[in-house]
Design a protein around this motif. Sequence first.
Motif, mmCIF file in Angstrom:
data_model
loop_
_atom_site.group_PDB
_atom_site.id
_atom_site.type_symbol
_atom_site.label_atom_id
_atom_site.label_comp_id
_atom_site.label_asym_id
_atom_site.label_seq_id
_atom_site.Cartn_x
_atom_site.Cartn_y
_atom_site.Cartn_z
ATOM 1 N N ASP A 1 0.818 -1.218 0.000
ATOM 2 C CA ASP A 1 0.000 0.000 0.000
ATOM 3 C C ASP A 1 0.850 1.266 0.000
ATOM 4 N N LYS A 2 2.098 1.170 -0.441
ATOM 5 C CA LYS A 2 2.993 2.326 -0.339
ATOM 6 C C LYS A 2 3.161 3.094 -1.648
ATOM 7 N N CYS A 3 2.616 2.566 -2.722
ATOM 8 C CA CYS A 3 2.809 3.206 -4.032
ATOM 9 C C CYS A 3 1.652 4.164 -4.322
ATOM 10 N N HIS A 4 1.989 5.371 -4.725
ATOM 11 C CA HIS A 4 0.950 6.368 -5.026
ATOM 12 C C HIS A 4 0.059 5.910 -6.173
ATOM 13 N N TYR A 5 0.596 5.104 -7.096
ATOM 14 C CA TYR A 5 -0.264 4.645 -8.200
ATOM 15 C C TYR A 5 -1.250 3.582 -7.730
ATOM 16 N N PHE A 6 -0.856 2.780 -6.748
ATOM 17 C CA PHE A 6 -1.842 1.847 -6.202
ATOM 18 C C PHE A 6 -2.899 2.622 -5.398
ATOM 19 N N MET B 1 0.529 -2.527 -7.054
ATOM 20 C CA MET B 1 1.244 -2.776 -5.805
ATOM 21 C C MET B 1 2.695 -3.095 -6.200
ATOM 22 N N PRO B 2 3.663 -2.499 -5.539
ATOM 23 C CA PRO B 2 5.057 -2.740 -5.962
ATOM 24 C C PRO B 2 5.414 -4.212 -6.074
ATOM 25 N N VAL B 3 4.966 -5.027 -5.130
ATOM 26 C CA VAL B 3 5.317 -6.453 -5.183
ATOM 27 C C VAL B 3 4.706 -7.122 -6.414
ATOM 28 N N ALA B 4 3.510 -6.689 -6.804
ATOM 29 C CA ALA B 4 2.869 -7.282 -7.985
ATOM 30 C C ALA B 4 3.545 -6.808 -9.263
ATOM 31 N N ARG B 5 3.971 -5.559 -9.248
ATOM 32 C CA ARG B 5 4.674 -5.031 -10.430
ATOM 33 C C ARG B 5 5.965 -5.842 -10.648
ATOM 34 N N ALA B 6 6.721 -5.997 -9.571
ATOM 35 C CA ALA B 6 7.981 -6.737 -9.690
ATOM 36 C C ALA B 6 7.733 -8.197 -10.035
ATOM 37 N N GLN C 1 3.489 2.387 -15.324
ATOM 38 C CA GLN C 1 2.680 3.018 -14.266
ATOM 39 C C GLN C 1 3.531 3.030 -12.998
ATOM 40 N N CYS C 2 4.817 3.151 -13.169
ATOM 41 C CA CYS C 2 5.767 3.251 -12.047
ATOM 42 C C CYS C 2 6.663 4.444 -12.351
ATOM 43 N N SER C 3 6.771 5.354 -11.408
ATOM 44 C CA SER C 3 7.611 6.537 -11.648
ATOM 45 C C SER C 3 9.002 6.360 -11.052
ATOM 46 N N GLU C 4 9.341 5.117 -10.714
ATOM 47 C CA GLU C 4 10.683 4.817 -10.212
ATOM 48 C C GLU C 4 11.042 5.725 -9.042
ATOM 49 N N CYS C 5 10.045 6.010 -8.221
ATOM 50 C CA CYS C 5 10.238 6.985 -7.138
ATOM 51 C C CYS C 5 10.950 6.376 -5.934
ATOM 52 N N ARG C 6 10.942 5.061 -5.816
ATOM 53 C CA ARG C 6 11.638 4.302 -4.774
ATOM 54 C C ARG C 6 11.006 4.445 -3.387
ATOM 55 N N ARG C 7 9.771 4.906 -3.330
ATOM 56 C CA ARG C 7 9.141 4.994 -2.009
ATOM 57 C C ARG C 7 8.959 3.607 -1.417
ATOM 58 N N CYS C 8 8.560 2.652 -2.268
ATOM 59 C CA CYS C 8 8.311 1.303 -1.768
ATOM 60 C C CYS C 8 9.560 0.723 -1.107
ATOM 61 N N SER C 9 10.734 1.072 -1.639
ATOM 62 C CA SER C 9 11.975 0.483 -1.112
ATOM 63 C C SER C 9 12.250 0.936 0.325
ATOM 64 N N ASP D 1 14.440 -2.597 -4.348
ATOM 65 C CA ASP D 1 14.160 -1.350 -5.051
ATOM 66 C C ASP D 1 13.414 -1.663 -6.349
ATOM 67 N N THR D 2 12.095 -1.543 -6.291
ATOM 68 C CA THR D 2 11.277 -1.862 -7.468
ATOM 69 C C THR D 2 11.599 -0.933 -8.635
ATOM 70 N N ALA D 3 12.097 0.260 -8.325
ATOM 71 C CA ALA D 3 12.460 1.186 -9.413
ATOM 72 C C ALA D 3 13.524 0.562 -10.314
ATOM 73 N N GLU D 4 14.463 -0.154 -9.719
ATOM 74 C CA GLU D 4 15.509 -0.780 -10.541
ATOM 75 C C GLU D 4 14.923 -1.866 -11.423
HETATM 76 S S1 SF4 Z 1 9.128 2.844 -7.304
HETATM 77 FE FE1 SF4 Z 1 7.408 2.359 -8.623
HETATM 78 S S2 SF4 Z 1 6.335 0.724 -7.541
HETATM 79 FE FE2 SF4 Z 1 7.677 1.705 -6.033
HETATM 80 S S3 SF4 Z 1 6.358 3.253 -5.063
HETATM 81 FE FE3 SF4 Z 1 7.465 4.250 -6.730
HETATM 82 S S4 SF4 Z 1 6.070 4.159 -8.488
HETATM 83 FE FE4 SF4 Z 1 5.360 2.666 -6.973
#
Ligand code: SF4
Length: 531
Positions: free
Chosen positions: A113-118, A127-132, A174-182, A190-193
């Motif tokens: 629940d940490k991704c702004h797009y989710f 969800m970052p885990v589902a994206r990865a 739909q990921c801005s590689e913002c690294r908040r999830c990490s 780091d889902t951004a990577e």
């Molecule tokens: S890096 Fe991607 S998946 Fe992780 S919180 Fe940011 S936008 Fe969402």
Amino acid sequence: MANDKTTDDSAQGDSNDANTRVQELIKYVKIKAKPVELTGEIKIPKIKPNSFIDVKPQLLTALEPLERLGYPVGGLVPNWKEVFLKKMDEILKKYRSVKLFLNICVRCGACTDKCHYFIGTADPNNMPVARAELMRKVYRRYFTWQGKLLGSKYVNGSDLSEELLAMWYTYFYQCSECRRCSVFCPYGIDTAEITMAAREILNSVGLVQKYVHEIIDKAQNIGNNLGMQKNAIINALEFVQDELQETTEIPDIRVPIDEEGADVLFVTPSADFFASPHIESLYGYAKVFHQAGISWTMSTHASEGGNFGLFIHNYGHMKKINKRIWEAARQLKVKRVIGGECGHMWRVLSSYSNTMFGPFDWLDSRFPRPQHICEFTLDLLKRGALKIDKTANDEFVVTMHDSCQVARGLEMGGTKYGQFEIPRGVIRGVCNRYEDMPDNTIKERTFCCGAGQGLLGDDMIATRVKGAIPRMQAYSYAKREKGVNFLALICAICKAQLSKMFPTYGIPMEEVGGIHQLVGRAIVLGAKEGI
Ligand code: SF4
Ligand code: SF4
Ligand code: SF4
């Protein structure tokens, strides 16, 4: 590397058909998204499967940039499965972190629940885990011995298919590689990577995003994101100088261009040359340099700070774009390099420059690395080298949006948490009233503006509207509870996105601006104090 049996799979079929089918699956469709009501609360939504599956960026199809950039032309390449797996194999060997991140996730759910797009879309694939997981499934199937031997069913993997490609293209954009999830992952995954690697793989098979790559082409081959030639840059900066001289009534305030021997090379996003609320920060930078009495210059060769090469994990593009800064610094024989308000430039300059093409080892030993303009200004403020009238900003109660690429990049100014404290120090140095937004939305836990890493194009407007929700809610909370009426930023993309999202959510766009816009208002020009 994958076993041969899988790469010449008969399902590869007729390549033209595959290309046509994939083009159909990832066709850009204009979709509208409604803004939500601003209550000041960030609510975790109930999931709505596939609610954003139709939102995809436009593909780049024009021959010219594709050829120039070295990507396949004509869409999906005929032997796409082979190319896909070869590229993935190369990435897994080259970037050990990606392989590690694919291996170590324990599915604890802390990132869900940490991704702004989710939060904005409720689509569980965001969800970052589902994206990865989209990449992990391919990894398990083709890059583990169990998957190679037993097939996807036994390892919860995925065989390569056109549908899978479409899912990748949809959700890795739909990921801005913002690294908040990490920040919330107990293992630091780091889902951004993973997103960057996925985009590089998609590019290799011929699925290239229009917005990002057209800009990379301009930045790499012309020198800036806008594709402005040398004369146009000079005209634009001369216009800025004329405006400054007229409004300040100071005839010797300057915006120097290509001046060899200046102390400082200053590089900023090209958006700062024209558009509001960017240009106001350029006025602010010029006033700071003028009042500090430091010789500085901008460069027509390094006329862009932003580095879109970072968006797709492509060090080739990143290096070519960034190298212009290094070359200009050498040509102009400067002692110092300072970057303006740009999140992506800061991340590349501070984190990658030295190892990408060698250090800036001829610079003044007191400033051996490129600096951020906020470091420079705060130092002057602390030393009393700038005359400031804070009351010039008394109409504002200011808050700050920590841009992700700065907040979750390297520290600023060589000090722990410098990236949070230095920009706030500048704001407090030029404004009487400052209030932070809620703790879980700032600093290392900041929410993305919703448009980073290639999502700023108009084709992604639905995702942008939804992705901005957490930031808009946090701002509206600070507005309601603390009377905040100005959001200060240090990222050109964040400025562009939020100055569009504010009116979308019923807030005037004038409430968004750069930190140096505030500096420019408060600085008292005139007799120089010297530094
Ligand atoms: S890096 Fe991607 S998946 Fe992780 S919180 Fe940011 S936008 Fe969402
Ligand atoms: S928080 Fe980390 S380990 Fe847990 S599910 Fe997310 S990526 Fe996996
Ligand atoms: S656009 Fe700004 S807030 Fe969004 S990812 Fe980039 S730096 Fe972060």
